[in-house]
Design an enzyme around this catalytic site. Structure first.
Site, short mmCIF file in Angstrom:
data_model
loop_
_atom_site.label_atom_id
_atom_site.label_comp_id
_atom_site.label_asym_id
_atom_site.label_seq_id
_atom_site.Cartn_x
_atom_site.Cartn_y
_atom_site.Cartn_z
N ASP A 98 -43.68 9.05 58.35
CA ASP A 98 -44.34 10.35 58.54
C ASP A 98 -45.79 10.28 58.45
O ASP A 98 -46.41 9.58 57.59
CB ASP A 98 -43.81 11.22 57.45
CG ASP A 98 -43.23 12.65 58.27
OD1 ASP A 98 -43.97 13.16 58.93
OD2 ASP A 98 -42.09 12.74 58.04
N ASP A 199 -46.10 14.61 62.24
CA ASP A 199 -46.02 16.13 61.73
C ASP A 199 -46.81 17.03 62.70
O ASP A 199 -47.99 16.92 62.88
CB ASP A 199 -46.60 16.07 60.44
CG ASP A 199 -46.00 17.20 59.56
OD1 ASP A 199 -44.75 17.33 59.43
OD2 ASP A 199 -46.87 18.07 59.18
N GLU A 256 -43.70 15.87 66.30
CA GLU A 256 -42.96 17.31 66.01
C GLU A 256 -43.78 18.22 66.74
O GLU A 256 -44.99 18.18 66.46
CB GLU A 256 -43.00 17.22 64.45
CG GLU A 256 -42.04 18.66 63.97
CD GLU A 256 -42.41 19.34 62.81
OE1 GLU A 256 -41.93 20.14 62.11
OE2 GLU A 256 -43.71 19.10 62.43
N HIS A 328 -35.00 17.93 57.42
CA HIS A 328 -35.41 18.33 56.03
C HIS A 328 -36.00 20.04 56.17
O HIS A 328 -36.10 20.49 55.09
CB HIS A 328 -36.50 17.52 55.46
CG HIS A 328 -37.71 17.73 56.09
ND1 HIS A 328 -38.01 17.06 57.51
CD2 HIS A 328 -38.91 17.98 55.70
CE1 HIS A 328 -39.01 17.13 57.79
NE2 HIS A 328 -39.92 17.55 56.94
N ASP A 329 -36.01 20.24 57.28
CA ASP A 329 -36.72 21.66 57.28
C ASP A 329 -35.55 22.61 58.01
O ASP A 329 -35.95 23.94 58.18
CB ASP A 329 -37.82 21.73 58.51
CG ASP A 329 -39.16 21.13 58.07
OD1 ASP A 329 -39.18 20.90 56.78
OD2 ASP A 329 -39.60 20.57 59.06
C1 GLC Z 1 -43.72 19.97 59.27
C2 GLC Z 1 -42.67 19.48 58.43
C3 GLC Z 1 -42.46 20.30 57.16
C4 GLC Z 1 -43.77 20.69 56.71
C5 GLC Z 1 -44.90 21.14 57.75
C6 GLC Z 1 -46.20 21.11 57.14
O1 GLC Z 1 -43.03 21.14 59.98
O2 GLC Z 1 -41.52 18.98 58.91
O3 GLC Z 1 -41.76 19.92 56.09
O4 GLC Z 1 -43.81 21.84 55.67
O5 GLC Z 1 -44.88 20.18 58.76
O6 GLC Z 1 -46.79 19.83 56.86
#
Ligand code: GLC
Ligand code: CA
Length: 559
Positions: A98, A199, A256, A328-329
């Site tokens: 990540d 991320d 992402e 995980h979200d």
């Molecule tokens: C992304 C991650 C999440 C995190 C956010 C801030 O969306 O997947 O888990 O809280 O970024 O880093």
């Protein structure tokens, strides 16, 4: 279509904190992952994405990084990390990490310097502004609640944090920040890792002047993210990153990116643009919600089909899709899109069939391969996620009744995905010998890895078979996709075709029985069943099939 390992592979996401605890402190760790590599090898996945393992005060479980070149003490040491990379490579697996560079932790040395004085050389590593008459510089809301600005006593200015106040946003306008990030990326790539999951990478460029966003009635802070999503310089930055770093290695990248359509996505992943290989869009993740994730919405199967079909059309030939239904979200896939009670096994297999046979690279989230479900802790005291806790507090303050808040949390909290992996039926699901950092899902006696491994009909073995099918049949990876029965609200069916090979995928998406009719214009001489989640009679025809709840089948159609 150019062949690439990251198109042919299957990715498995590990959220280390909840994966496996090797030393009894209640927290999953790197040694724990090493011990389970043979399990993953058995499953057949060949790319592992590790959620953040860097030093972090864990305000947001590692997504708040205080040192990019150090391993979080709770997870182990840099030696453990090097060992993990080596053990994965030994097994023919790739590892991607990540990359969280929209923001750091407020405990990162850069930020400690930055906040210390207005003329500190690191001041401009972050986004500092003066307030407006005792108010924050603009009306932006943090994605974790409250204002996106935090006032800092020492220098009397505010810093921007799109996430928690312990996650200050980096200032990508500053070329020194970009150099630092590229250096750090090279440092990891030179250790031998095989790529990055980036991320919220489409938030790194903010609109100049940071103007106020639109505000809805009754809201104090703006939820309008158009001033920092897909911002004006994001492609310039990514092309620079690609040129300076990514293009020098044989790696994969997946960004992402909330708020992208296929048209916007093309700008990030078009082969000719040299930015990223793939991205995670959110269109499926938003199908069952209203303006916020806490408010549910009924969805129709035709909408879901449209999403996947549109993304296939949008990226075919020029880009590549990534396929995921949980991470995980997000809530657990089977609880959200299937049935986590009576038809848990059938529906988990049906969804897995979809995930592995659509065009794109599949991403499995830990525990999904045994059909882990959402959890419903009775009290907020058992929740750990910062987003959930902040939202709970906010709703309490507004006077929303406890049951209503908890019902929404049960449905959508990120902690649904973060309860420990259920390894066996011993106390704490065999995840830890100590007290787990978050409670295990009480259904672990029934749902666990050890049980799945003993049952040839388990979800685990079905995943394994799908992964194997994908490896052995290039049509699943490189074939084209043709939706059939587009209007059907029960059945999702499509063809995948490559040269003379042709596969037919049939999925009944709900509990209600449904009837499949093969369109007249699809001709075939013979057929072969490749996989199904119910027993099927050998000589059963396919012109018309009565489908059982969540039934899934893949046929090869022969001339
Ligand atoms: C992304 C991650 C999440 C995190 C956010 C801030 O969306 O997947 O888990 O809280 O970024 O880093
Ligand atoms: Ca541990």
């Amino acid at each position: 279509m150019e062949r690439k390992w990251w198109k042919e592979g299957v990715v498995y996401q590990i959220y280390p904190r909840s994966f496996y605890d090797s030393n009894g402190d209640g927290i999953g760790d790197l040694q724990g992952i090493i011990r389970k590599l043979d399990y993953l090898k058995k499953l057949g996945v060949n790319i592992i994405w590790l959620s953040p393992v860097y030093s972090s005060p864990n305000d947001d479980n590692g997504y708040d990084i205080s040192n990019y070149r150090q391993i979080m003490a709770e997870f182990g040491t840099m030696q453990d990390m090097e060992r993990l990379i080596a053990e994965m490579h030994k097994r023919g697996m790739k590892i991607i990490m990540d990359l969280v560079v929209n923001h750091t932790s407020d405990e990162h040395p850069w930020f400690i310097e930055s906040r210390s004085s207005r003329d500190n050389p690191y001041r401009d590593y972050y986004i500092w502004r003066k307030g407006k008459d005792d108010q924050p510089p603009n009306n932006w809301g943090s994605r974790f609640g409250g204002s996106a600005w935090e006032y800092d006593q020492t220098t009397g200015e505010y810093y921007l944090h799109l996430f928690s106040r312990k996650q200050p946003d980096l200032n990508w306008e500053n070329p020194r920040v970009r150099e630092e990030v590229y250096d750090m990326m090279r440092w990891w790539l030179d250790k031998g890792i095989d790529g990055f999951r980036m991320d919220v990478i489409n938030m790194i460029s903010k609109v100049k002047g940071l103007p106020d966003g639109r505000i809805k009635k009754g809201e104090k802070y703006s939820k309008d993210d158009s001033y920092y999503i897909n911002g004006p310089r994001v492609h310039e930055y990514l092309q620079e990153m690609n040129k300076r770093v990514l293009s020098h290695y044989d790696i994969m990248t997946v960004g992402e990116t909330p708020g992208v359509t296929p048209e916007i996505a093309r700008k990030y992943v078009d082969f000719d643009r040299n930015e990223l290989n793939m991205l995670f869009h959110f269109e499926l993740m938003e199908i069952d919600r209203q303006s916020t994730k806490w408010k549910p919405r009924k969805w129709r199967l035709t909408e879901l089909k449209e999403i996947f079909t549109k993304w296939y059309e949008g990226l075919k030939e020029k880009g590549w899709n990534s396929l995921y239904m949980s991470n995980h979200d997000q809530p657990r896939m089977v609880s959200r899109f299937g049935d986590d009670r009576k038809y848990r096994v059938e529906s988990a297999k049906m969804l897995a069939t979809l995930l592995h046979t659509l065009p794109g690279t599949p991403y499995i989230y830990q525990g999904e391969e045994i059909g882990m479900t959402n959890v419903a802790f009775e009290t907020i005291a058992d929740y750990r996620d910062i987003e959930t806790l902040n939202w709970y507090r906010e709703k309490k303050k507004e006077g929303v009744p406890e049951e209503k808040i908890m019902a929404a949390i049960h449905r959508t909290s990120r902690d649904n995905a973060r309860t420990p992996v259920q390894w066996d039926d011993s106390p704490n699901a065999g995840f830890t010998g100590g007290v787990p950092w978050i409670k295990v899902n009480p259904n672990y006696k029934e749902i666990n890895v050890s049980r799945a491994l003993k049952d040839p009909d388990s979800i685990f073995y079905y995943y394994r078979k799908l992964i194997k099918l994908r490896k052995e049949n290039p049509v699943i990876v490189y074939g084209d996709y043709k939706l059939i029965l587009a209007e059907d609200e029960n059945i999702y069916a499509y063809l995948r075709r490559l040269e003379n090979d042709s596969l037919l995928v049939i999925l009944n998406f709900f509990t209600r029985p449904a009837r499949f009719h093969l369109p007249e214009d699809i001709e075939y001489g013979d057929k072969e069943l490749l996989i199904s989640n119910y027993p099927v009679e050998k000589n059963e025809g396919i012109r018309e099939i009565p489908l059982r709840p969540y039934e899934a089948r893949i046929y090869r159609l022969k001339k």
